[in-house]
Design an enzyme around this catalytic site. Structure first.
Site, PDB file in Angstrom:
ATOM      1  N   GLU A  67     -12.810 -31.827 -78.675  1.00 29.54           N
ATOM      2  CA  GLU A  67     -13.303 -32.619 -77.539  1.00 29.54           C
ATOM      3  C   GLU A  67     -13.480 -31.771 -76.286  1.00 29.54           C
ATOM      4  O   GLU A  67     -14.333 -32.061 -75.448  1.00 29.54           O
ATOM      5  CB  GLU A  67     -12.371 -33.801 -77.257  1.00 29.54           C
ATOM      6  CG  GLU A  67     -12.404 -34.901 -78.303  1.00 29.54           C
ATOM      7  CD  GLU A  67     -11.438 -34.660 -79.461  1.00 29.54           C
ATOM      8  OE1 GLU A  67     -10.845 -33.558 -79.524  1.00 29.54           O
ATOM      9  OE2 GLU A  67     -11.284 -35.575 -80.292  1.00 29.54           O
ATOM     10  N   PHE A 129      -0.288 -46.811 -81.318  1.00 29.34           N
ATOM     11  CA  PHE A 129      -0.775 -45.565 -81.922  1.00 29.34           C
ATOM     12  C   PHE A 129      -2.004 -45.062 -81.154  1.00 29.34           C
ATOM     13  O   PHE A 129      -2.960 -45.804 -80.935  1.00 29.34           O
ATOM     14  CB  PHE A 129      -1.140 -45.810 -83.393  1.00 29.34           C
ATOM     15  CG  PHE A 129      -1.696 -44.577 -84.056  1.00 29.34           C
ATOM     16  CD1 PHE A 129      -0.905 -43.453 -84.221  1.00 29.34           C
ATOM     17  CD2 PHE A 129      -3.019 -44.537 -84.484  1.00 29.34           C
ATOM     18  CE1 PHE A 129      -1.427 -42.309 -84.815  1.00 29.34           C
ATOM     19  CE2 PHE A 129      -3.537 -43.391 -85.075  1.00 29.34           C
ATOM     20  CZ  PHE A 129      -2.740 -42.279 -85.241  1.00 29.34           C
ATOM     21  N   GLN A 130      -1.949 -43.829 -80.750  1.00 26.40           N
ATOM     22  CA  GLN A 130      -3.020 -43.178 -79.986  1.00 26.40           C
ATOM     23  C   GLN A 130      -3.344 -43.883 -78.681  1.00 26.40           C
ATOM     24  O   GLN A 130      -4.472 -43.835 -78.204  1.00 26.40           O
ATOM     25  CB  GLN A 130      -4.274 -42.978 -80.851  1.00 26.40           C
ATOM     26  CG  GLN A 130      -3.996 -41.998 -81.986  1.00 26.40           C
ATOM     27  CD  GLN A 130      -5.245 -41.480 -82.668  1.00 26.40           C
ATOM     28  OE1 GLN A 130      -6.251 -42.174 -82.744  1.00 26.40           O
ATOM     29  NE2 GLN A 130      -5.178 -40.264 -83.170  1.00 26.40           N
ATOM     30  N   LYS A 179     -10.963 -51.285 -77.743  1.00 30.01           N
ATOM     31  CA  LYS A 179     -11.633 -51.528 -79.011  1.00 30.01           C
ATOM     32  C   LYS A 179     -12.079 -52.993 -79.129  1.00 30.01           C
ATOM     33  O   LYS A 179     -13.149 -53.275 -79.674  1.00 30.01           O
ATOM     34  CB  LYS A 179     -10.692 -51.163 -80.170  1.00 30.01           C
ATOM     35  CG  LYS A 179     -11.448 -50.868 -81.448  1.00 30.01           C
ATOM     36  CD  LYS A 179     -10.539 -50.219 -82.481  1.00 30.01           C
ATOM     37  CE  LYS A 179     -11.275 -49.989 -83.785  1.00 30.01           C
ATOM     38  NZ  LYS A 179     -10.398 -49.413 -84.815  1.00 30.01           N
ATOM     39  N   MET A 492      -9.077  -9.281 -66.934  1.00 33.49           N
ATOM     40  CA  MET A 492      -8.877  -9.567 -65.513  1.00 33.49           C
ATOM     41  C   MET A 492      -7.389  -9.613 -65.161  1.00 33.49           C
ATOM     42  O   MET A 492      -6.973  -9.119 -64.109  1.00 33.49           O
ATOM     43  CB  MET A 492      -9.559 -10.889 -65.150  1.00 33.49           C
ATOM     44  CG  MET A 492      -9.543 -11.193 -63.680  1.00 33.49           C
ATOM     45  SD  MET A 492     -10.301  -9.871 -62.709  1.00 33.49           S
ATOM     46  CE  MET A 492     -11.982 -10.453 -62.598  1.00 33.49           C
TER      47      MET A 492
HETATM   48  C1  LIG Z   1      -7.625 -21.515 -69.733  1.00 37.16           C
HETATM   49  C2  LIG Z   1      -7.228 -20.324 -68.946  1.00 37.16           C
HETATM   50  N1  LIG Z   1      -6.053 -19.699 -69.179  1.00 37.16           N
HETATM   51  C3  LIG Z   1      -5.710 -18.608 -68.469  1.00 37.16           C
HETATM   52  C4  LIG Z   1      -6.536 -18.115 -67.493  1.00 37.16           C
HETATM   53  C5  LIG Z   1      -6.126 -16.881 -66.684  1.00 37.16           C
HETATM   54  N2  LIG Z   1      -7.079 -15.792 -66.907  1.00 37.16           N
HETATM   55  C6  LIG Z   1      -8.083 -15.503 -66.067  1.00 37.16           C
HETATM   56  S1  LIG Z   1      -9.049 -14.254 -66.569  1.00 37.16           S
HETATM   57  C7  LIG Z   1      -8.110 -14.012 -67.940  1.00 37.16           C
HETATM   58  C8  LIG Z   1      -8.421 -12.938 -68.919  1.00 37.16           C
HETATM   59  C9  LIG Z   1      -9.673 -13.190 -69.663  1.00 37.16           C
HETATM   60  O1  LIG Z   1      -9.755 -12.280 -70.710  1.00 37.16           O
HETATM   61  P1  LIG Z   1     -11.087 -12.094 -71.515  1.00 37.16           P
HETATM   62  O2  LIG Z   1     -11.616 -13.405 -71.923  1.00 37.16           O
HETATM   63  O3  LIG Z   1     -10.904 -11.093 -72.578  1.00 37.16           O
HETATM   64  O4  LIG Z   1     -12.080 -11.554 -70.397  1.00 37.16           O
HETATM   65  P2  LIG Z   1     -12.039 -10.127 -69.646  1.00 37.16           P
HETATM   66  O5  LIG Z   1     -11.357 -10.340 -68.336  1.00 37.16           O
HETATM   67  O6  LIG Z   1     -11.313  -9.173 -70.512  1.00 37.16           O
HETATM   68  O7  LIG Z   1     -13.472  -9.784 -69.457  1.00 37.16           O
HETATM   69  C10 LIG Z   1      -7.054 -14.924 -67.978  1.00 37.16           C
HETATM   70  C11 LIG Z   1      -6.017 -14.965 -69.012  1.00 37.16           C
HETATM   71  C12 LIG Z   1      -7.731 -18.820 -67.267  1.00 37.16           C
HETATM   72  N3  LIG Z   1      -8.599 -18.450 -66.315  1.00 37.16           N
HETATM   73  N4  LIG Z   1      -8.073 -19.885 -68.020  1.00 37.16           N
END
Ligand SMILES: Cc1ncc(C[n+]2csc(CCOP(=O)(O)OP(=O)(O)O)c2C)c(N)n1
Ligand SMILES: [Mg+2]
Lengths: 577, 177
Positions: A67, A129-130, A179, A492
């Site tokens: 979803e 449920f749900q 529902k 990042m």
């Molecule tokens: C759902 C979610 N969880 C954690 C983060 C924190 N976060 C921001 S950038 C990042 C790293 C992303 O890694 P990748 O997809 O390999 O991209 P890269 O930065 O290596 O290009 C994380 C963990 C986020 N933005 N979204």
């Protein structure tokens, strides 16, 4: 329903018919012009799926694999088309799985209508449920929501939902339908909603505010525009361009404002914000008048507010009065729809140029080019850079592709270096920064605009957050181009660990699977690039493919994205290394 | 920029909608603003509700909150007023042992002087009701506390503003659209 609304009978309104609530849901969607929706079935929404089966030649339901994927796909659909995206889910876990997408749409002002099934009304509150209180859960992340427990309330609730989602500052709306309301019968008559008594979506633009803004701009020596997504949502791209050109004002964009003005425009001075361009960030603290248009002074744009544009007079154009003075105190606020307010501003502006001021931006660009851009786009080291991949994509797309990026280093690189000729082409999760956004959003974008080239730029981390949507791509034959920039890191976060946590790489290194094999497992054509010599050819092969295509590019593991404004620092303190 | 924190009354006119209380209280919760009191009732217009919310915040923050409240689809209009701009009151009830009414003649004087009313009396207890400013209610509570209070309850503030609100005009503008 208690709220007073204005409804107008649809021109082609079918005459009143006795039908089931679930059929009324599908007919209401069709009356709103919905031809595609994204969703996932389950117990509490099954009557609606039964109707979707009957109407499948008129309305196309896309079965995503999660979803969350449905919500993001609906977002991608909305972002590229400007229309309302629709997502559907069952009660309980189906509904809660939509929440991330809804929250993303809320903070990025994306029009969505989400329809969730709910347990029968006599079971509400019994921990059935749900059963989950999805109206309660979604309240902080929706523009509006409601629960329908009576069949006869369905058409009005859906009409109101679409009206609220798309009008004014757009946003996500959720309608939860029990529902028994789906099974019950009603006399169906659909009237589109044209107004809600307590809701004033578009404040009137006052001529006085326009005059005050024009006076500041006409007398400015160093004016600078920062525009945001409000220009795109208001379909004011032409008006923005006209204003910029008439008054000769250098103009920068926020991440969500990207593509409203072609990147090649001589007065387009680049992106502001944490990883934006050097010149517009630095010169934010040099301009004498800062004209903010349809943007909300997010902290990723402003850095420290105490040192943000203190020398400048601030003019803020926005449709949402709550944005005025929220983060930055304005001297002149111009409320209203950007299309109208910018047209009014245009009339009040003097023709002008600001050559020496524009030259200051060019000078700083040269510095950024030497220190950062050159190495990103024309690297001399062995490892591949993310930037050179984007450069190759630009060459093949000629700036006409829609770029759907995920979240992380690759996102910043994609936004910094993509060429954009066409508006609504930068589809990314800005406000929420939702990893996992890009793959499903690209599906929605491609299905909404099959004639457009849609390229998803994703990190190896975020790709694995909604990788199951490869199944949707395959089943729907959605010709999405998928580029994974694989640095084997949550790049990042690793960059921050390197810069601010003494290189303690806690849980950011990933041992990745065979991505090509996974794509091929879904019968998607796939290729992996390790060496620079293969890159151009691989990108060309991808971009000329008529079908979906997966391209993995193994890039340098520990590259960083610069420029960078460290969080909490001033825009003036933007770092080049 | 140390702006003064004041007691401010936020008045909100809304549609009569179940979920709205949640939406409005969430606006305060997100910003860690403690709600001193919140009451909601029918307003002067049929079908329109009125919230009276008392908070201690700076005026700048109060204005931001008012805008966030107005942004909610089912909010008709929200305002923020200082104490001087409103006429306000709270009400309270005391449940006290009936014996005391006869054993402690002082209580009769306290009741008379405090402008409070006896709502009911029976063999076991009597109930006293008073409306007024917080300090009057507090001083009555202190006075009665000496003798023992079985139950005490105080309502949130209700307030009307000295200036006009013009809600009827806003609503008729919609109806004439
Ligand atoms: C759902 C979610 N969880 C954690 C983060 C924190 N976060 C921001 S950038 C990042 C790293 C992303 O890694 P990748 O997809 O390999 O991209 P890269 O930065 O290596 O290009 C994380 C963990 C986020 N933005 N979204
Ligand atoms: Mg990565």
């Amino acid at each position: 329903m208690k709220t007073q609304t204005i409804n107008t009978k649809q021109e082609v309104a079918e005459k009143t018919q006795r039908i089931s609530g679930s059929e009324a849901i599908v007919r209401s969607l069709m009356a709103e012009g919905v031809d595609i929706l994204y969703g996932y079935p389950g117990g509490a929404i099954m009557p609606v799926y039964d109707e979707l089966y009957k109407f499948q030649d008129k309305i196309h339901h896309v079965l995503t694999r999660h979803e969350q994927g449905a919500a993001h796909a609906a977002q991608g659909y909305a972002r590229i088309s400007g229309k309302v995206g629709v997502a559907m889910a069952t009660s309980g876990p189906g509904a809660t799985n939509l929440i991330t997408g809804i929250a993303d749409a809320q903070i990025d002002s994306t029009p969505l209508v989400c329809i969730t099934g709910q347990v029968p009304s006599h079971l509400l509150g019994s921990d059935a449920f749900q059963e989950t209180d999805i109206v309660g859960i979604s309240t902080p992340v929706t523009k509006w929501n409601c629960q329908v427990t009576k069949s006869e309330d369905i058409p009005e609730a859906i009409a109101k939902a679409f009206y609220i989602a798309r009008s004014g500052r757009p946003g996500p709306v959720l309608v939860d339908i029990t529902k028994d309301a789906q099974f019950g019968e009603l006399d169906f008559k659909y009237e589109k909603c044209k107004g809600v008594r307590s809701y004033y979506p578009v404040p009137k633009t006052s001529q006085a505010s326009i005059n005050a803004a024009a006076e500041l701009i006409n007398n400015a020596k160093k004016p600078m525009i920062v525009w945001g997504q409000g220009v795109i949502l208001g379909q004011a791209e032409e008006e923005l361009k006209a204003v910029i050109e008439k008054a000769g004002i250098p103009a920068a964009w926020t991440i969500l404002g990207a593509s409203a003005l072609p990147t090649s425009h001589p007065l387009n001075i680049g992106m502001v914000g944490m990883h934006g361009n050097y010149a517009p960030n630095k010169l934010t603290n040099e301009c004498d008048v800062l004209i903010a248009i349809g943007m909300r002074f997010d902290d990723r744009v402003t850095g420290s507010l105490d040192t943000y544009a203190k020398q400048a007079k601030i003019i803020h154009f926005d449709i949402d009065p709550a944005e005025i003075d929220k983060n930055v105190k304005t001297d002149v606020a111009v409320l209203g729809n950007s299309k109208e307010s910018l047209a009014m501003l245009f009339d009040a502006l003097n023709e002008n140029t600001h050559e020496s001021w524009l030259q200051e931006f060019k000078n700083l660009y040269t510095i950024e080019f030497e220190k950062v851009i050159k190495n990103d786009l024309h690297p001399t080291k062995e490892g591949l850079t993310m930037g050179e991949v984007l450069k190759q994509i630009n060459i093949e797309s000629k700036g006409n592709a829609a770029i759907v990026s995920d979240v992380g280093q690759h996102q910043m690189i994609a936004c910094r270096y993509s060429d954009f000729n066409i508006t609504k082409s930068n589809i990314t999760s800005g406000g929420l920064g939702t990893m996992g956004f890009a793959l499903p959003a690209a599906i929605g974008a491609k299905m909404a605009a099959p004639e457009r080239e849609v390229v998803a730029i994703i990190g190896d981390g975020g790709y694995q957050m909604n990788i199951q949507e490869l199944g949707t791509i395959f089943q729907q034959k959605a010709a999405v181009k998928i580029v994974v920039l694989n640095n084997e890191f949550l790049g990042m976060v690793r960059q921050w660990q390197q810069l601010f946590f003494d290189k303690r790489y806690a849980s950011t290194e990933m041992t990745n699977p065979n991505f090509v094999a996974i794509a091929e497992g879904y019968y998607i054509k796939a290729r992996k690039v390790i060496k620079r010599e293969e890159l151009a050819d691989a990108v060309k092969e991808m971009m000329t493919s008529k079908e979906s295509y997966f391209l993995e590019v193994c890039v340098e593991k520990e590259d960083n994205v610069f420029p960078m404004i460290p969080s909490g620092a001033s825009v003036s303190d933007i770092r080049l290394s | 920029m140390n702006e003064e924190i004041k007691s401010l009354t936020i008045s909100v006119y809304t549609e009569n909608n179940i979920g709205l209380l949640n939406r409005i209280s969430a606006i305060f919760q997100r910003r860690h603003i403690n709600i001193e009191s919140l009451t909601t009732s029918q307003s002067e217009i049929d079908g329109v509700n009125r919230f009276v919310i008392v908070v201690n915040v700076t005026e700048t923050n109060a204005i931001k909150i008012v805008k966030q409240i107005e942004k909610q689809v089912e909010t008709i209009k929200a305002y923020c007023h200082t104490d001087e701009e409103t006429i306000f009151t709270e009400s309270c009830m005391f449940k006290i042992k009936s014996d005391l009414l006869f054993d402690e003649p002082q209580i009769q004087n306290i009741i008379k002087e405090s402008d409070s009313n006896i709502v009911t009396v029976n063999k076991e207890f009597f109930v006293l009701e008073k409306s007024g400013r917080r300090n009057e209610i507090e001083s009555l509570r202190r006075d009665l506390n000496v003798f023992g209070i079985m139950q005490f309850v105080r309502s949130g503030r209700i307030a009307v503003t000295k200036d006009e609100m013009k809600i009827t005009e806003m609503l008729s503008a919609f109806n004439n659209q």
